[in-house]
Design a protein around this motif. Sequence first.
Motif, short mmCIF file in Angstrom:
data_model
loop_
_atom_site.label_atom_id
_atom_site.label_comp_id
_atom_site.label_asym_id
_atom_site.label_seq_id
_atom_site.Cartn_x
_atom_site.Cartn_y
_atom_site.Cartn_z
N ALA A 5 0.84 -1.20 0.00
CA ALA A 5 0.00 0.00 0.00
C ALA A 5 0.88 1.25 0.00
CB ALA A 5 -0.93 0.00 1.20
N ARG A 6 1.97 1.22 0.72
CA ARG A 6 2.87 2.36 0.78
C ARG A 6 3.48 2.63 -0.61
NH1 ARG A 6 7.36 3.56 5.31
NH2 ARG A 6 8.10 5.50 4.43
N GLU A 7 3.96 1.56 -1.25
CA GLU A 7 4.53 1.71 -2.58
C GLU A 7 3.48 2.18 -3.58
OE1 GLU A 7 7.65 -0.69 -5.38
OE2 GLU A 7 6.10 -1.87 -4.37
N PHE A 8 2.24 1.66 -3.44
CA PHE A 8 1.16 2.11 -4.33
C PHE A 8 0.95 3.61 -4.16
CE2 PHE A 8 -3.24 3.11 -5.29
CZ PHE A 8 -3.34 2.63 -6.58
N ASN A 9 0.96 4.07 -2.93
CA ASN A 9 0.79 5.50 -2.66
C ASN A 9 1.90 6.32 -3.30
OD1 ASN A 9 -0.38 7.80 -1.44
ND2 ASN A 9 1.06 7.65 0.26
#
Length: 80
Positions: A5-9
């Motif tokens: 989720a962090r990388e997606f953000n």
Amino acid sequence: METTAREFNQKSSQILAAAARGESITVTKNGVAVARVVPINEEDVPPYPTGPMGEIPLPDLDLPDLTNDEIEETLKGLGA
């Protein structure tokens, strides 16, 4: 493909570009899959317009046509 989720953000535009190329991307949070970004095809696009609706027909209420001055005068009596 899998991403956090962090990388997606942080890299959403690159991930969306990968989906546009046909890749499916699973998004995980704390090691658990929470979402999937998948490419769409023409069958996924609704067959109706999704843009502005154009003119909307309004019912005839048989009200008198008022000039801007008449409307302004009426509103003066209603305001504070």
